[in-house]
Design an enzyme around this catalytic site. Structure first.
Site, PDB file in Angstrom:
ATOM      1  CE  LYS A 274      59.721 -24.850  35.564  1.00 46.24           C
ATOM      2  NZ  LYS A 274      58.679 -25.890  35.395  1.00 46.24           N
ATOM      3  CB  SER A 275      62.101 -27.487  29.105  1.00 51.90           C
ATOM      4  OG  SER A 275      60.823 -26.982  29.309  1.00 51.90           O
TER       5      SER A 275
ATOM      6  N   GLY B  58      55.342 -30.891  37.301  1.00 49.15           N
ATOM      7  CA  GLY B  58      54.660 -31.693  36.294  1.00 49.15           C
ATOM      8  C   GLY B  58      55.654 -32.298  35.313  1.00 49.15           C
TER       9      GLY B  58
ATOM     10  NE  ARG C 271      50.150 -29.774  36.291  1.00 47.52           N
ATOM     11  CZ  ARG C 271      51.227 -29.239  35.769  1.00 47.52           C
ATOM     12  NH1 ARG C 271      52.286 -29.024  36.522  1.00 47.52           N
ATOM     13  NH2 ARG C 271      51.259 -28.920  34.496  1.00 47.52           N
TER      14      ARG C 271
ATOM     15  CD  GLN D 121      54.675 -31.479  31.181  1.00 45.02           C
ATOM     16  OE1 GLN D 121      53.661 -32.027  31.592  1.00 45.02           O
ATOM     17  NE2 GLN D 121      55.180 -30.403  31.754  1.00 45.02           N
TER      18      GLN D 121
ATOM     19  CG  ASP E  19      54.981 -22.996  30.667  1.00 41.12           C
ATOM     20  OD1 ASP E  19      53.873 -23.556  30.845  1.00 41.12           O
ATOM     21  OD2 ASP E  19      56.056 -23.616  30.597  1.00 41.12           O
TER      22      ASP E  19
HETATM   23  C1  S3P Z   1      57.178 -28.577  29.316  1.00 40.53           C
HETATM   24  C2  S3P Z   1      56.080 -28.642  28.505  1.00 40.53           C
HETATM   25  C3  S3P Z   1      54.864 -27.827  28.710  1.00 40.53           C
HETATM   26  C4  S3P Z   1      55.106 -26.683  29.678  1.00 40.53           C
HETATM   27  C5  S3P Z   1      55.910 -27.097  30.869  1.00 40.53           C
HETATM   28  C6  S3P Z   1      57.256 -27.632  30.434  1.00 40.53           C
HETATM   29  C7  S3P Z   1      58.319 -29.465  29.037  1.00 40.53           C
HETATM   30  O1  S3P Z   1      53.837 -28.662  29.220  1.00 40.53           O
HETATM   31  O2  S3P Z   1      53.886 -26.129  30.102  1.00 40.53           O
HETATM   32  O3  S3P Z   1      56.112 -26.021  31.754  1.00 40.53           O
HETATM   33  O4  S3P Z   1      59.427 -29.221  29.565  1.00 40.53           O
HETATM   34  O5  S3P Z   1      58.161 -30.435  28.297  1.00 40.53           O
HETATM   35  P1  S3P Z   1      52.924 -29.545  28.230  1.00 40.53           P
HETATM   36  O6  S3P Z   1      53.836 -30.409  27.498  1.00 40.53           O
HETATM   37  O7  S3P Z   1      52.011 -30.334  29.106  1.00 40.53           O
HETATM   38  O8  S3P Z   1      52.204 -28.548  27.394  1.00 40.53           O
END
Ligand code: S3P
Length: 429
Positions: A11-12, A84, A112, A160, A311
Site C-alpha cells: 500500500k505504501s 491517512g 486523524r 507520512q 501496522d
Molecule cells: C505509512 C506510514 C505509517 C503507517 C501507514 C503507512 C506510509 O504511518 O502506519 O499505514 O506509507 O508512509 P506513520 O508514518 O504515521 O507512522
C-alpha cells in the site's frame, strides 16, 4: 491452513508510485499496484491534479503525469476515504505548489491528526485556509510555488510526515532536510532516487536518519514494480502460526528491513518461519516464506522496533494471545491515532475473546493462553481494516469463531482477503 499465496501489492509503495507518476512528465508504468480503496482514492486525486491515470490490466497501471510545478488546482474536494497516507502525502504535494485544494474523508479520517503535516507545510510557506477543530479534515490548503527550503525534525517517527515534507520540498528552489530520531519506512527516498531526484540519506544518532533532498530535480517517468505488502501478508502469516498443523508459503513478500519488525518479533517468539530465495525485485528485497504452525512464547517488544512494525501490532497481539506467557509491546502511543484508536480496539477485542489484556501507559500487555483461546463475541472494528482482519484471524484458531461488526473496510487495503483466506482453508459466514 494449507497452500501458497501472493498477498496484494504494498500500500505504501502504491500511493507513492501514483504520486511520483503525477509529478513526472511522460508515462510511468506500475506493475502490481494495490487496487484497494485507499489507493484508488489517491489515483482519483492524481487525476484531479492533472494526471491521466489508466488501468491496463489487474495491477497494471499507467500514469501520464502533469509534471512537478505544473499541477492543476482540483475543482472538487479531494476525497481520501479512509486513507491517512494518501491524504497526508498529497497535502505535501499541494503544499509545494501554488494551488488550492480541499481535503476530506470518512469519519475515521476526519478524526486523524493533520497538524503534524500542516505545521511543517506552513513553515515552508503553505497557508491553511481552514481546518476542523483539532487540526482535522476537512482541510483547505493553499500551497506555495516557492516552498522555503527547511530543515525539519519530525516530532514522531512517521514516514507520512517525512514524505509530506520531502514531497513539498521537491518544488523548492533549495534543499530540504528531514531528520527523524527513529528511522521510518524509506519508500519515498527510494522512489525519489528511482525517478531521478538527488537525495541523500545518512545515519543520525543511534536509530535515526537525516535525509537531504535537492529541490526542483528533473523527474523522469519510470517503471515501478510493487512487491507484496508485508503488512497484508501478516494476516495469513499469523493465522498459519496459530492454527494447528498449518503450513503455507507466502510468495515474494517485501523484506525491506524497515518493514520486517513483525518477522523479527515472531521469530523471537519461536515461530517456524523459513525465509526462502531472498532476491531483489524492482529495487526492493523480497523473499518467499514457509510458515508452519508453532508453539509461541511471550516476549518483550522494545519501543525502538515500533516504526518497523507499526501496522502489525493488532495481529501481533493476536499471536501473543495464543502464546505461552506474557507479551509486552512497548511504546505504542502512535497506535492511538491510526484508522481507529488501535490500542483500545485491540484490548477490547481481546477481552471479547476471553483474553486477559492490559494497557499501561503506552504499553500493551497480553496474557498468552498457550494455544487455548475461547473466542466468540463480537468485535467493534471502528472503520479499521486491520482490526477486522486481526480478529477474523483470531477466530480461525479459537474455540469459537469471532464475529466482526463490519468487514467493508477490508477493501481499503486487502480486497481479496476473504477469497485468499478461504483458499488456505478458512471459513467465513
Ligand atoms: C505509512 C506510514 C505509517 C503507517 C501507514 C503507512 C506510509 O504511518 O502506519 O499505514 O506509507 O508512509 P506513520 O508514518 O504515521 O507512522
Amino acid at each position: 491452513m494449507r497452500g501458497s499465496l501472493k498477498p496484494p501489492g504494498d500500500k505504501s509503495m502504491s500511493h507513492r508510485a501514483l504520486i511520483f507518476g503525477l509529478l513526472c512528465i511522460g508515462r510511468t508504468h506500475i506493475e502490481g499496484l494495490l487496487e484497494g480503496e485507499d489507493v484508488l482514492h489517491t489515483a482519483a486525486a492524481c487525476r484531479a491534479l492533472g494526471a491521466k491515470v489508466e488501468r491496463l490490466a489487474p495491477g497494471q497501471w499507467t500514469v501520464w503525469g502533469a509534471g512537478l510545478g505544473s499541477l492543476l488546482a482540483p475543482r472538487d474536494t479531494l476525497d481520501f476515504g479512509n486513507a491517512g497516507t494518501g491524504s497526508r502525502l498529497m497535502m505535501g504535494v499541494v503544499g509545494g505548489h501554488g494551488i488550492f485544494a480541499r481535503f476530506d474523508g470518512d469519519s475515521s479520517l476526519r478524526k486523524r491528526p493533520m497538524r503534524r503535516i500542516l505545521d511543517p507545510l506552513t513553515l515552508m510557506g503553505a497557508n491553511v485556509v481552514s481546518e476542523a477543530p483539532g487540526g482535522c479534515c476537512p482541510i483547505e490548503l493553499a500551497g506555495t510555488n516557492e516552498p522555503s527550503p527547511i530543515t525539519y525534525q519530525t516530532p514522531v517517527a512517521s514516514a507520512q510526515i517525512k514524505s509530506a515534507v520531502l514531497l513539498a520540498g521537491l518544488n523548492s528552489p533549495g534543499s530540504t532536510t528531514v531528520i527523524e530520531q527513529e528511522a521510518s519506512r524509506d519508500h519515498t527516498e527510494k522512489m525519489l532516487l528511482h525517478f531521478g531526484a538527488e537525495v541523500q540519506s545518512e545515519a543520525y544518532g543511534k536509530h535515526g536518519r537525516k535525509i537531504i533532498l535537492k529541490g526542483r530535480p528533473k523527474l523522469m517517468p519510470a517503471e515501478v514494480i510493487i512487491p507484496a505488502d508485508p503488512s497484508s501478508a501478516a494476516f495469513p502469516l499469523v493465522a498459519a502460526l496459530i492454527v494447528p498443523e498449518s503450513e503455507i508459503i507466502i510468495e515474494a513478500m517485501m523484506m525491506n528491513p524497515l518493514r520486517t519488525g513483525l518477522l523479527t518479533t515472531l521469530c523471537e517468539m519461536g515461530a517456524d518461519i523459513e525465509v526462502l530465495d531472498r532476491r531483489i525485485e524492482g529495487g526492493e528485497e523480497v523473499a518467499d516464506l514457509r510458515v508452519r504452525a508453532s508453539a509461541l512464547r511471550g516476549v518483550d517488544v522494545p519501543a525502538a522496533r515500533a516504526p518497523s512494525m507499526i501496522d502489525e501490532y493488532p495481529i501481533l497481539a493476536v499471536a501473543a494471545a495464543f502464546a505461552e506467557g506474557e507479551t509486552r509491546m512497548r511504546g505504542l502511543h502512535e497506535l492511538r491515532v491510526k484508522e481507529s484508536d488501535r490500542l483500545a480496539a485491540v484490548a477490547e477485542g481481546l477481552r471479547q475473546a476471553g483474553v486477559e489484556v492490559a494497557i499501561e501507559g503506552d504499553d500493551l500487555i497480553v496474557q498468552g493462553q498457550a494455544g487455548l483461546v475461547r473466542g466468540g463475541g463480537l468485535v467493534e472494528t471502528h472503520l479499521d481494516h486491520r482490526i477486522a482482519m486481526s480478529f477474523l484471524c483470531l477466530g480461525l484458531a479459537a474455540e469459537a469463531p469471532m464475529a466482526v461488526d463490519d468487514d467493508r473496510m477490508i477493501m481499503t487495503s486487502f480486497p481479496g482477503f476473504r477469497a485468499l483466506m478461504e483458499n488456505l482453508g478458512a471459513r467465513f459466514s
